[in-house]
Design an enzyme around this catalytic site. Sequence first.
Site, PDB file in Angstrom:
ATOM      1  N   SER A  52      -7.553  -0.712  11.936  1.00 10.25           N
ATOM      2  CA  SER A  52      -8.463   0.437  11.966  1.00 10.25           C
ATOM      3  C   SER A  52      -9.196   0.492  13.289  1.00 10.25           C
ATOM      4  CB  SER A  52      -9.484   0.349  10.835  1.00 10.25           C
ATOM      5  OG  SER A  52     -10.452   1.369  10.937  1.00 10.25           O
ATOM      6  N   GLY A 110       0.815  -1.216   0.000  1.00 16.56           N
ATOM      7  CA  GLY A 110       0.000   0.000   0.000  1.00 16.56           C
ATOM      8  C   GLY A 110       0.840   1.252   0.000  1.00 16.56           C
ATOM      9  N   ALA A 111       2.026   1.188  -0.616  1.00 17.71           N
ATOM     10  CA  ALA A 111       3.013   2.268  -0.523  1.00 17.71           C
ATOM     11  C   ALA A 111       2.846   3.337  -1.589  1.00 17.71           C
ATOM     12  CB  ALA A 111       4.424   1.696  -0.580  1.00 17.71           C
ATOM     13  N   TYR A 129     -16.636  -3.355   6.403  1.00 17.14           N
ATOM     14  CA  TYR A 129     -15.332  -2.772   6.711  1.00 17.14           C
ATOM     15  C   TYR A 129     -14.945  -3.088   8.161  1.00 17.14           C
ATOM     16  CZ  TYR A 129     -11.495   0.575   7.009  1.00 17.14           C
ATOM     17  OH  TYR A 129     -10.261   1.144   7.180  1.00 17.14           O
TER      18      TYR A 129
END
Length: 266
Positions: A161, A19-20, A174
């Site tokens: 999260s 995810g960079a 999510y």
Amino acid sequence: MSGDARPGRFEGRIAMVTGAGSGMGAAVAGQLAADGVRAVVLADVNREAVAAVAERLPAGRAVALDVADAAEVDGAVEDVLREYGRLDILVHAAGVDDPQVKQWIADALVAGRPPGVTDRLTDAAWRRMMRVNLDGTFHVLRAGVRAMRPAGAGVIVVIGSSSAFDTPAGYPHYAASKAGVHALSQAVAKEAIASGIRVNVVAPGPTRTGMAARTPEALRAGFADPRVRGYATPEEIADIALFLASDAAANLVGAVLLANGGRFTA
């Protein structure tokens, strides 16, 4: 580079960040480079975005990677081992949200009615969330442990999260995916520490990323609470991730660090 970066903290180490291509992943990669890594492999499904980030880092190398594809993840980690001989630090920041469902929640908020999402949520939306967020985390953790176990050392940091704790109404897929990420990471942490591998989790609250930019204004306004800190920057979350990756966190194993600016505690 953030104010907490310490040049040389990761001197000579080999790192990989998923995810960079943007947001927290890009911030983590930048701070690793500033902190002295020998190399940092930046992985993202968006080939162009991750290449642009890597170009700014002298130690950076970009690879296109869909974490939902187990073979791609295994191949990318194997490539790191072939090129550098080891993998010392793995930070998993890849993940997805659901802009359509966010809009449904915002519309309901403006209209003063419950969001009514669950009965409209499709199998495809559920599977996409689980495939990337939960399955992707499993693929990355498995590949990381396989790479690090023979060396008897290594650090894996997963971005989770705070939604796993406060489970926002109307966002069940999510919240469930991130709760699974936390439990999966903690279970792996308890196993992998016997092989010298530390696994920990950062659980951010609202953060100024591309996902946040796609959040409807009605929802963003709900996070503007003067009693707590505002949106975190990606660099602030990266600071926490790299603390967990550092020797200073040697006694932290299976931790889930809640980084939500004081919105709630768990």
